[in-house]
Design a protein around this motif. Structure first.
Motif, PDB file in Angstrom:
ATOM      1  N   ILE A   5       0.840  -1.202   0.000  1.00 10.02           N
ATOM      2  CA  ILE A   5       0.000   0.000   0.000  1.00 10.02           C
ATOM      3  C   ILE A   5       0.875   1.252   0.000  1.00 10.02           C
ATOM      4  O   ILE A   5       0.643   2.184  -0.771  1.00 10.02           O
ATOM      5  N   LEU A   6       1.904   1.268   0.854  1.00 13.04           N
ATOM      6  CA  LEU A   6       2.816   2.415   0.900  1.00 13.04           C
ATOM      7  C   LEU A   6       3.561   2.576  -0.427  1.00 13.04           C
ATOM      8  O   LEU A   6       3.736   3.705  -0.915  1.00 13.04           O
ATOM      9  N   ALA A   7       3.988   1.471  -0.994  1.00 12.23           N
ATOM     10  CA  ALA A   7       4.674   1.523  -2.292  1.00 12.23           C
ATOM     11  C   ALA A   7       3.742   2.084  -3.363  1.00 12.23           C
ATOM     12  O   ALA A   7       4.158   2.902  -4.195  1.00 12.23           O
ATOM     13  N   ALA A   8       2.488   1.643  -3.350  1.00  9.50           N
ATOM     14  CA  ALA A   8       1.521   2.149  -4.330  1.00  9.50           C
ATOM     15  C   ALA A   8       1.305   3.646  -4.149  1.00  9.50           C
ATOM     16  O   ALA A   8       1.232   4.389  -5.138  1.00  9.50           O
ATOM     17  N   ILE A   9       1.209   4.102  -2.918  1.00  8.35           N
ATOM     18  CA  ILE A   9       1.037   5.533  -2.646  1.00  8.35           C
ATOM     19  C   ILE A   9       2.230   6.326  -3.173  1.00  8.35           C
ATOM     20  O   ILE A   9       2.074   7.364  -3.818  1.00  8.35           O
ATOM     21  N   VAL A  10       3.435   5.834  -2.913  1.00  6.42           N
ATOM     22  CA  VAL A  10       4.643   6.518  -3.380  1.00  6.42           C
ATOM     23  C   VAL A  10       4.689   6.548  -4.907  1.00  6.42           C
ATOM     24  O   VAL A  10       5.037   7.574  -5.507  1.00  6.42           O
ATOM     25  N   ILE A  11       4.316   5.453  -5.549  1.00  9.13           N
ATOM     26  CA  ILE A  11       4.323   5.404  -7.018  1.00  9.13           C
ATOM     27  C   ILE A  11       3.308   6.381  -7.594  1.00  9.13           C
ATOM     28  O   ILE A  11       3.615   7.133  -8.529  1.00  9.13           O
ATOM     29  N   VAL A  12       2.105   6.409  -7.030  1.00  8.10           N
ATOM     30  CA  VAL A  12       1.084   7.348  -7.504  1.00  8.10           C
ATOM     31  C   VAL A  12       1.550   8.784  -7.285  1.00  8.10           C
ATOM     32  O   VAL A  12       1.402   9.639  -8.172  1.00  8.10           O
ATOM     33  N   TRP A  13       2.142   9.060  -6.105  1.00  7.48           N
ATOM     34  CA  TRP A  13       2.660  10.404  -5.836  1.00  7.48           C
ATOM     35  C   TRP A  13       3.720  10.782  -6.869  1.00  7.48           C
ATOM     36  O   TRP A  13       3.694  11.884  -7.427  1.00  7.48           O
ATOM     37  N   ALA A  14       4.667   9.865  -7.141  1.00  7.70           N
ATOM     38  CA  ALA A  14       5.767  10.153  -8.074  1.00  7.70           C
ATOM     39  C   ALA A  14       5.257  10.371  -9.497  1.00  7.70           C
ATOM     40  O   ALA A  14       5.696  11.303 -10.183  1.00  7.70           O
ATOM     41  N   ILE A  15       4.328   9.551  -9.941  1.00 10.59           N
ATOM     42  CA  ILE A  15       3.764   9.725 -11.285  1.00 10.59           C
ATOM     43  C   ILE A  15       3.044  11.071 -11.366  1.00 10.59           C
ATOM     44  O   ILE A  15       3.182  11.802 -12.345  1.00 10.59           O
ATOM     45  N   GLY A  16       2.285  11.394 -10.324  1.00 12.52           N
ATOM     46  CA  GLY A  16       1.595  12.679 -10.292  1.00 12.52           C
ATOM     47  C   GLY A  16       2.557  13.853 -10.336  1.00 12.52           C
ATOM     48  O   GLY A  16       2.326  14.829 -11.053  1.00 12.52           O
ATOM     49  N   PHE A  17       3.641  13.754  -9.591  1.00  8.72           N
ATOM     50  CA  PHE A  17       4.624  14.841  -9.590  1.00  8.72           C
ATOM     51  C   PHE A  17       5.276  14.997 -10.963  1.00  8.72           C
ATOM     52  O   PHE A  17       5.418  16.120 -11.462  1.00  8.72           O
ATOM     53  N   VAL A  18       5.664  13.899 -11.580  1.00  6.13           N
ATOM     54  CA  VAL A  18       6.282  13.975 -12.915  1.00  6.13           C
ATOM     55  C   VAL A  18       5.300  14.600 -13.898  1.00  6.13           C
ATOM     56  O   VAL A  18       5.667  15.486 -14.675  1.00  6.13           O
ATOM     57  N   TRP A  19       4.048  14.178 -13.856  1.00  6.91           N
ATOM     58  CA  TRP A  19       3.023  14.744 -14.734  1.00  6.91           C
ATOM     59  C   TRP A  19       2.909  16.248 -14.489  1.00  6.91           C
ATOM     60  O   TRP A  19       2.883  17.045 -15.428  1.00  6.91           O
ATOM     61  N   PHE A  20       2.822  16.643 -13.221  1.00  4.67           N
ATOM     62  CA  PHE A  20       2.721  18.051 -12.852  1.00  4.67           C
ATOM     63  C   PHE A  20       3.911  18.845 -13.400  1.00  4.67           C
ATOM     64  O   PHE A  20       3.735  19.919 -13.975  1.00  4.67           O
ATOM     65  N   ALA A  21       5.112  18.316 -13.244  1.00  6.17           N
ATOM     66  CA  ALA A  21       6.328  19.042 -13.613  1.00  6.17           C
ATOM     67  C   ALA A  21       6.527  19.150 -15.123  1.00  6.17           C
ATOM     68  O   ALA A  21       7.026  20.175 -15.604  1.00  6.17           O
ATOM     69  N   VAL A  22       6.151  18.137 -15.878  1.00  5.07           N
ATOM     70  CA  VAL A  22       6.400  18.178 -17.331  1.00  5.07           C
ATOM     71  C   VAL A  22       5.241  18.767 -18.118  1.00  5.07           C
ATOM     72  O   VAL A  22       5.417  19.146 -19.269  1.00  5.07           O
ATOM     73  N   ALA A  23       4.081  18.853 -17.509  1.00  2.00           N
ATOM     74  CA  ALA A  23       2.905  19.343 -18.226  1.00  2.00           C
ATOM     75  C   ALA A  23       2.481  20.727 -17.730  1.00  2.00           C
ATOM     76  O   ALA A  23       1.289  21.027 -17.680  1.00  2.00           O
ATOM     77  N   LEU A  24       3.439  21.565 -17.393  1.00  2.00           N
ATOM     78  CA  LEU A  24       3.103  22.919 -16.952  1.00  2.00           C
ATOM     79  C   LEU A  24       2.372  23.646 -18.078  1.00  2.00           C
ATOM     80  O   LEU A  24       2.741  23.524 -19.247  1.00  2.00           O
ATOM     81  N   PRO A  25       1.317  24.395 -17.730  1.00  2.00           N
ATOM     82  CA  PRO A  25       0.572  25.122 -18.764  1.00  2.00           C
ATOM     83  C   PRO A  25       1.434  26.193 -19.422  1.00  2.00           C
ATOM     84  O   PRO A  25       2.448  26.625 -18.873  1.00  2.00           O
ATOM     85  N   ARG A  26       1.008  26.616 -20.580  1.00  2.00           N
ATOM     86  CA  ARG A  26       1.742  27.608 -21.361  1.00  2.00           C
ATOM     87  C   ARG A  26       0.861  28.845 -21.584  1.00  2.00           C
ATOM     88  O   ARG A  26      -0.341  28.797 -21.401  1.00  2.00           O
ATOM     89  N   PRO A  27       1.491  29.931 -22.050  1.00  2.56           N
ATOM     90  CA  PRO A  27       0.681  31.095 -22.419  1.00  2.56           C
ATOM     91  C   PRO A  27      -0.221  30.730 -23.601  1.00  2.56           C
ATOM     92  O   PRO A  27       0.098  29.816 -24.365  1.00  2.56           O
ATOM     93  N   ILE A  28      -1.301  31.455 -23.748  1.00  2.86           N
ATOM     94  CA  ILE A  28      -2.191  31.186 -24.873  1.00  2.86           C
ATOM     95  C   ILE A  28      -1.436  31.367 -26.183  1.00  2.86           C
ATOM     96  O   ILE A  28      -1.463  30.507 -27.038  1.00  2.86           O
ATOM     97  N   ALA A  29      -0.756  32.486 -26.332  1.00  2.00           N
ATOM     98  CA  ALA A  29       0.088  32.738 -27.512  1.00  2.00           C
ATOM     99  C   ALA A  29       0.838  34.042 -27.265  1.00  2.00           C
ATOM    100  O   ALA A  29       0.458  34.843 -26.426  1.00  2.00           O
ATOM    101  N   ALA A  30       1.890  34.227 -28.018  1.00  2.00           N
ATOM    102  CA  ALA A  30       2.650  35.472 -27.905  1.00  2.00           C
ATOM    103  C   ALA A  30       1.732  36.641 -28.251  1.00  2.00           C
ATOM    104  O   ALA A  30       0.886  36.541 -29.125  1.00  2.00           O
ATOM    105  N   GLY A  31       1.901  37.731 -27.538  1.00  2.00           N
ATOM    106  CA  GLY A  31       1.088  38.909 -27.798  1.00  2.00           C
ATOM    107  C   GLY A  31      -0.274  38.850 -27.146  1.00  2.00           C
ATOM    108  O   GLY A  31      -1.105  39.703 -27.373  1.00  2.00           O
ATOM    109  N   GLY A  32      -0.519  37.813 -26.346  1.00  2.00           N
ATOM    110  CA  GLY A  32      -1.781  37.737 -25.619  1.00  2.00           C
ATOM    111  C   GLY A  32      -2.962  37.341 -26.481  1.00  2.00           C
ATOM    112  O   GLY A  32      -4.091  37.681 -26.188  1.00  2.00           O
ATOM    113  N   GLN A  33      -2.755  36.637 -27.591  1.00  2.00           N
ATOM    114  CA  GLN A  33      -3.846  36.228 -28.451  1.00  2.00           C
ATOM    115  C   GLN A  33      -4.779  35.282 -27.712  1.00  2.00           C
ATOM    116  O   GLN A  33      -4.497  34.839 -26.624  1.00  2.00           O
ATOM    117  N   GLY A  34      -5.854  34.946 -28.342  1.00  2.23           N
ATOM    118  CA  GLY A  34      -6.824  34.056 -27.742  1.00  2.23           C
ATOM    119  C   GLY A  34      -8.147  34.760 -27.612  1.00  2.23           C
ATOM    120  O   GLY A  34      -8.308  35.909 -28.018  1.00  2.23           O
TER     121      GLY A  34
END
Length: 180
Positions: A5-34
């Motif tokens: 159970i602890l291992a599963a929690i750590v794995i879920v936490w780690a996958i979530g953190f990697v997802w969070f870190a690599v999938a940071l949102p971006r600006p809509i577009a240069a110049g504030g388009q959108g």
């Protein structure tokens, strides 16, 4: 069994953190388009947020901007001087909000400001690493008919910043499950 159970929690936490870190949102577009919105809202606290909000305002994608969580010592003239904003723009188009001291407070201050003006669409401008929590807190307090457009200000966060924000995001999501 407990180890698994602890291992599963750590794995879920780690996958979530990697997802969070690599999938940071971006600006809509240069110049504030959108898409245009009724307003732009910018919680204070991170580099580039206010500048990005001002860029979007200057591009005409909204007519009003709220800067939430401004230090009570900061006066409109000082804000205008620091960010090279003409006083005419300050007077017509920018509101400094002094009520918030944290992200949850920003959401409440923003929701109140939007409701006072009957706005139904808003562009949230905040740092990329802060967007998930800020948008979540805002969605939690806004009525369903208010559209939120997320427009991230890019940054170069440290591992420490990412870890801290990931844990704050997890805590805020857990708090949403509890009655307020």
């Amino acid at each position: 069994m407990i180890r698994r159970i602890l291992a599963a929690i750590v794995i879920v936490w780690a996958i979530g953190f990697v997802w969070f870190a690599v999938a940071l949102p971006r600006p809509i577009a240069a110049g504030g388009q959108g898409p245009a919105t009724d307003a732009i809202v910018v919680p204070t606290g991170g580099r580039g947020r206010i500048e990005r909000g001002l860029e979007v305002l200057a591009a005409g994608h909204a007519e009003q901007m709220l800067v939430s969580g401004v230090d009570p010592e900061v006066k409109p003239g000082e804000f205008a001087a620091q960010f090279s904003v003409p006083m005419q723009t300050m007077d017509c188009c920018i509101t400094l909000g002094y009520a918030a001291v944290d992200t949850r407070g920003n959401a409440t201050e923003i929701a109140d400001w939007l409701a006072e003006r009957n706005y139904t669409s808003v562009r949230l401008v905040t740092t990329d690493w802060h967007m998930g929590r800020a948008a979540g807190e805002l969605r939690h307090v806004l009525p369903d008919n208010v559209q939120i457009i997320e427009d991230a200000s890019p940054s170069n966060p440290s591992l420490k910043t990412l870890l801290l924000e990931y844990h704050k995001l997890l805590a805020s999501r857990l708090a949403w499950l509890l009655p307020r």
